[in-house]
Write an enzyme that holds these catalytic residues in place. Structure first.
Site, mmCIF file in Angstrom:
data_model
loop_
_atom_site.group_PDB
_atom_site.id
_atom_site.type_symbol
_atom_site.label_atom_id
_atom_site.label_comp_id
_atom_site.label_asym_id
_atom_site.label_seq_id
_atom_site.Cartn_x
_atom_site.Cartn_y
_atom_site.Cartn_z
ATOM 1 N NE ARG A 69 -2.644 -0.724 3.638
ATOM 2 C CZ ARG A 69 -2.126 -0.023 4.042
ATOM 3 N NH1 ARG A 69 -1.910 1.293 4.279
ATOM 4 N NH2 ARG A 69 -1.158 0.021 5.639
ATOM 5 C CE1 TYR A 210 2.464 -7.250 -4.019
ATOM 6 C CE2 TYR A 210 1.180 -6.083 -2.519
ATOM 7 C CZ TYR A 210 1.678 -7.104 -3.075
ATOM 8 O OH TYR A 210 1.900 -8.606 -1.892
ATOM 9 N N GLY A 211 -2.248 -4.981 -3.947
ATOM 10 C CA GLY A 211 -2.720 -5.434 -2.688
ATOM 11 C C GLY A 211 -4.028 -4.311 -2.024
ATOM 12 C CE LYS A 219 -6.444 -3.122 4.762
ATOM 13 N NZ LYS A 219 -6.745 -3.888 6.709
ATOM 14 C CG HIS A 239 -7.234 -2.680 10.519
ATOM 15 N ND1 HIS A 239 -6.398 -2.064 10.789
ATOM 16 C CD2 HIS A 239 -7.254 -3.812 9.727
ATOM 17 C CE1 HIS A 239 -5.147 -3.172 9.915
ATOM 18 N NE2 HIS A 239 -5.763 -3.997 8.763
ATOM 19 C CB SER A 261 0.632 -4.346 9.429
ATOM 20 O OG SER A 261 1.397 -2.878 9.772
ATOM 21 C CB CYS A 263 0.226 -6.735 16.351
ATOM 22 S SG CYS A 263 0.813 -5.753 16.429
ATOM 23 C CG ASN A 267 -0.117 -15.817 13.401
ATOM 24 O OD1 ASN A 267 -0.309 -15.803 12.399
ATOM 25 N ND2 ASN A 267 0.851 -15.818 13.978
ATOM 26 C CG ASP A 286 -7.376 -6.936 7.250
ATOM 27 O OD1 ASP A 286 -7.069 -6.125 8.395
ATOM 28 O OD2 ASP A 286 -7.832 -6.619 6.047
ATOM 29 N NE ARG A 383 0.065 -8.436 2.215
ATOM 30 C CZ ARG A 383 -0.371 -7.976 3.506
ATOM 31 N NH1 ARG A 383 -1.430 -8.229 3.546
ATOM 32 N NH2 ARG A 383 0.213 -6.793 4.080
ATOM 33 C CD GLU A 509 0.288 -22.476 25.568
ATOM 34 O OE1 GLU A 509 -0.437 -22.377 26.170
ATOM 35 O OE2 GLU A 509 0.822 -23.368 25.492
HETATM 36 O O1 O2Y Z 1 0.349 -4.337 1.126
HETATM 37 C C1 O2Y Z 1 -0.900 -4.625 0.870
HETATM 38 O O2 O2Y Z 1 -1.715 -4.288 -0.483
HETATM 39 C C2 O2Y Z 1 -1.626 -4.956 1.505
HETATM 40 S S1 O2Y Z 1 -2.757 -4.042 2.934
HETATM 41 C C3 O2Y Z 1 -3.040 -5.566 4.356
HETATM 42 C C4 O2Y Z 1 -3.637 -6.748 3.340
HETATM 43 C C5 O2Y Z 1 -4.345 -7.788 4.458
HETATM 44 C C6 O2Y Z 1 -4.448 -7.373 5.174
HETATM 45 N N1 O2Y Z 1 -4.106 -6.135 6.339
HETATM 46 C C7 O2Y Z 1 -3.502 -5.275 5.456
HETATM 47 C C8 O2Y Z 1 -2.928 -4.008 6.297
HETATM 48 O O3 O2Y Z 1 -2.141 -2.881 5.924
HETATM 49 O O4 O2Y Z 1 -3.066 -3.463 6.799
HETATM 50 MN MN MN Z 2 -4.560 -5.419 7.795
#
Ligand code: O2Y
Ligand code: MN
Length: 598
Positions: A69, A210-211, A219, A239, A261, A263, A267, A286, A383, A509
Site C-alpha cells: 500500500r 498491488y493489494g 481497505k 480493522h 500490522s 502484531c 494468527n 482483517d 502475500r 497460549e
Molecule cells: O500491502 C498491501 O497492499 C496489503 S495491506 C493489508 C493486507 C491484508 C490485511 N491487512 C493489510 C493492512 O495493511 O492492514
Molecule cells: Mn489489515
C-alpha cells in the site's frame, strides 16, 4: 450485463474516458477464473504451480516498485478539508478529479476493461454493500473472486435498489499497437493515486496493481469509505479480526480484535487453543462491520470472503490453519517459486534449497548482497490470497447474514516494556480511551530507544474522515449500546526481559488470556483493580504446563506507575493534533488516568 441505467451510464462514461480495446462484464464463475488464469499463464504474468502439491494455485511477481500500500499517495478528497483530519492526506476533490481524469484518459488502451459486480458481506445481508469495480487488471479480477463475492446476483440487487459503490481502478499502463505487455504493468510512484471521494462514496485508484491499492473492496471500500458511511448510518467499520471462542459447555463468545500490522492478527484469528475443551473458529482476519441488532447487541460480519495474508512468518508453529487455507485454490504474490513449482518464504518452517525469488531471479538461501546481508527470497510483504472457505477452522456461521453478537473487544500493539499482558477496561468509555491510545513500537529495541507509534484502533491509515470525529463515534456507539456494549480488554503479547527474551509464549497460549476474558464476561472470575484497569488475580489465569518462572509472571503483570506516567506525555502530544475535535470524554479519561497514577 444489467438494465440499471445508473450503472450502464457510469460504465459507458469510464469506457469513453479510458478507451479500452474491449469491455467484459464479470460473473464470478469458476470458468471465468480459469479462463483469466490460463490467459495470464500464457502471457507469462502468472506461474501455474504444481497441481499435485498446490492444486489450482498460481504465483505472480510484482514490479519491484509496486509491493505494498502507498500511504503517501492515498487521499481523502472530501469537499471540506477539515473532514479529512490530521491522519489523512487531503486534496481538493475538483483538483484531484482533474489530475486523475488526465491520467485516466486513454489509460486502458490495448487492454480489457473488466466490470466486476461484487458484494462486501454475504450477498443480500442487511449489513452488506453492493459495489462495482472496474479494472484493467485480470490479476485484480482473480483476487477479487477470492476476496469478495463476485456475482451477477449483485447486478440484480443493484437493479432493485439503484445503489452501488463505484470503484475505478487502472494499472496506468496503456499499450500502443504491437507493444508487448510486461509481467506486472503499473505506473511510477509519482503517478499513483489512491483516491476516496468521501462525499459521494466514490473510489478512484490509478497506477498500482498491488493489494490494498488495487483490490478496492478491501481497505478503500470496507474501511475508508465504509467508516464514513458507518458514522452517518450508526454502525462501525473496523480493522478487526472476528473469532468465536467456545467453552467446554458449548457457550460461544464472539471476540473482535484490533491490532496494527505485524502484531499477529491473522494468527490470532486462526488460533489453536491450548486450553482443554476450548475451541477457536475464525470468522474474519482483517475487517469487521458491526451494527446494533434488534436485541440491542452489536452484530458483526466479515465483509470479505478470503484472506490476503502476509506470507513470511506463516508456518506450522505460528499459523497451521493459514497454511492449510492456502494449500489449494490460492494466489501467491512475491514469494519464492521452487524448482518443483511449489512456493516458499522466509520463516515458513521448511528447508528450501533455492528457486526463483520474488524479483524472478535465480536464488539460493546463502546469497548475500554487496554489504554481506542475506538476500531474502520472498518480499517481506509477499502475500497469499486464500479462500476463507478453505480454512479448516472457519466458523460454520461465518456467512450468517445477521452476523454474530460481539461480547468482547480486544485492543493491543507490540510493546516490549510497560504494557502488561492483559488488562480490562473499567467501562466502555475507558475501553475507548484504551483503543484510542493503542500504540506499537516501531522497533523492537529497548524501552528508551523504541519509538512509539500511536495507532488508534489500528485504524490510522483507514479512517476515512477526521480522527477526532471517529473517536467521538466510538463514544456515541457506546451510548447507543449501553449495558449491551462489548467488554473491552487490552493485550500485549510482546513483553521482553531486559536481555531480550520473550516473557510470554504467545501463539496458541494466547487462548489462556482469551479464556480469562470470557470468564470475566460470565462473571466466573474476579479481578484486581489497578491504576490502568482490571487485571487477573493470582491463579485467575491458568498457567498449568507453561513453565513460566514466578518472576517472569510478576513482570508480565506489573503496572509500573512511574513508567506509565512517562508515556502519558506522548499520548497527550499525539492527541493534541486532533485539535478541538478531540472528544471531551478523551480528555476526561486522560485526566482520570493521570489521577489514578498519582
Ligand atoms: O500491502 C498491501 O497492499 C496489503 S495491506 C493489508 C493486507 C491484508 C490485511 N491487512 C493489510 C493492512 O495493511 O492492514
Ligand atoms: Mn489489515
Amino acid at each position: 450485463m444489467t438494465k440499471n441505467k445508473k450503472l450502464l451510464a457510469w460504465v459507458a462514461e469510464v469506457e469513453k474516458m479510458c478507451t479500452p480495446d474491449r469491455v467484459v462484464w464479470c460473473d464470478g464463475s469458476k470458468a471465468e477464473y480459469d479462463r483469466l488464469m490460463a490467459e495470464m499463464v500464457a502471457s507469462g504474468a502468472a506461474i501455474k504451480l504444481n497441481e499435485e502439491k498446490r492444486p489450482n494455485s498460481f504465483a505472480f511477481n510484482s514490479d519491484p516498485s509496486d509491493v505494498a500500500r502507498v500511504e503517501n499517495r492515498t487521499y481523502i478528497a472530501s469537499v471540506n478539508k477539515e473532514d479529512a483530519g490530521p491522519t489523512n492526506n487531503w486534496i481538493d476533490p475538483v483538483e484531484l478529479k482533474k489530475t486523475m481524469t488526465e491520467l485516466y484518459a486513454g489509460c486502458m488502451k490495448g487492454r480489457t476493461m473488466y466490470v466486476i459486480p461484487f458484494s462486501m458481506g454475504p450477498i443480500g445481508s442487511p449489513i452488506a454493500k453492493n459495489a462495482i469495480e472496474i479494472t484493467d487488471s485480470p490479476y485484480v479480477v482473480c483476487n477479487m473472486h477470492i476476496m469478495t463475492r463476485v456475482s451477477t446476483e449483485v447486478l440484480r440487487l443493484i437493479e432493485k435498489t439503484d445503489e452501488f459503490i463505484p470503484c475505478l481502478h487502472s494499472v496506468g499502463a496503456p499499450l500502443e499497437p504491437g507493444q508487448k505487455d510486461v509481467r506486472w504493468p503499473c505506473a511510477p510512484l509519482e503517478k499513483k493515486y489512491i483516491a476516496h471521494f468521501t462525499d459521494e462514496n466514490l473510489i478512484w485508484s490509478y497506477g498500482s496493481g498491488y493489494g490494498g491499492n488495487a483490490l478496492l473492496g478491501k481497505k478503500c471500500l470496507a474501511l475508508r469509505i465504509a467508516s464514513n458511511m458507518a458514522r452517518k448510518e450508526g454502525w462501525m467499520a473496523e480493522h478487526m479480526l472476528i473469532l468465536r471462542f467456545t467453552n467446554p459447555e458449548g457457550k460461544q463468545f464472539h471476540i473482535a480484535a484490533a491490532f496494527p500490522s505485524a502484531c499477529g492478527k491473522t494468527n490470532l484469528a486462526m488460533l489453536q487453543s491450548t486450553v482443554p475443551g476450548w475451541k477457536v473458529e475464525t470468522i474474519g482476519d482483517d475487517i469487521a462491520w458491526m451494527k446494533p441488532g434488534p436485541d440491542g447487541r452489536l452484530y458483526a460480519i466479515n465483509p470479505e470472503a478470503g484472506f490476503f495474508g502476509v506470507a513470511p512468518g506463516t508456518a506450522a508453529y505460528s499459523n497451521p490453519m493459514a497454511l492449510a487455507a492456502c494449500a489449494k485454490d490460492a494466489i501467491f504474490t512475491n514469494v519464492v517459486v521452487t524448482p518443483d513449482l511449489d512456493v516458499w518464504w522466509e520463516d515458513m518452517g521448511v528447508k528450501c534449497e533455492g528457486g526463483t525469488d520474488w524479483k524472478n531471479n535465480p536464488w539460493t538461501p546463502d546469497m548475500k548482497d554487496a554489504e554481506g546481508k542475506k538476500i531474502k527470497g520472498a518480499h517481506p510483504n509477499s502475500r497469499f490470497t486464500a479462500r476463507a472457505a478453505n480454512c479448516p477452522v472457519i466458523c460454520p456461521d461465518w456467512e450468517d447474514p445477521a452476523g454474530v453478537p460481539i461480547d468482547i473487544f480486544v485492543f493491543g500493539g507490540k510493546r516490549t516494556a510497560v504494557m502488561p499482558l492483559v488488562h480490562e477496561a473499567f467501562n466502555f468509555e475507558h475501553g475507548v480511551y484504551m483503543g484510542a491510545t493503542a500504540s506499537s513500537e516501531a522497533t523492537a529495541a529497548s524501552l528508551d530507544q523504541a519509538a512509539l507509534r500511536f495507532d488508534p484502533f489500528a485504524m490510522t491509515p483507514f479512517i476515512g474522515y477526521h480522527a477526532g470525529d471517529y473517536l467521538q463515534h466510538w463514544f456515541d456507539m457506546g451510548d447507543l449500546l449501553g449495558d449491551k456494549a462489548p467488554r473491552c480488554f487490552y493485550v500485549n503479547w510482546f513483553r521482553k526481559t531486559d536481555d531480550g527474551k520473550w516473557l510470554w509464549p504467545g501463539f496458541g497460549e494466547n487462548s489462556r488470556v482469551l479464556k480469562w476474558m470470557c470468564d470475566r464476561v460470565e462473571g466466573k472470575v474476579g479481578a484486581r483493580e489497578t491504576a490502568i484497569g482490571l487485571m487477573p488475580r493470582e491463579g485467575d489465569l491458568t498457567l498449568e504446563g507453561l513453565n513460566i518462572p514466578a518472576a517472569d509472571w510478576a513482570e508480565l503483570m506489573k503496572v509500573d506507575k512511574e513508567l506509565f506516567k512517562s508515556t502519558l506525555a506522548d499520548a497527550e502530544k499525539y492527541l493534541a493534533a486532533f485539535g478541538d475535535k478531540l472528544p471531551v470524554r478523551m480528555k476526561e479519561q486522560l485526566e482520570a488516568l493521570k489521577k489514578r497514577l498519582g
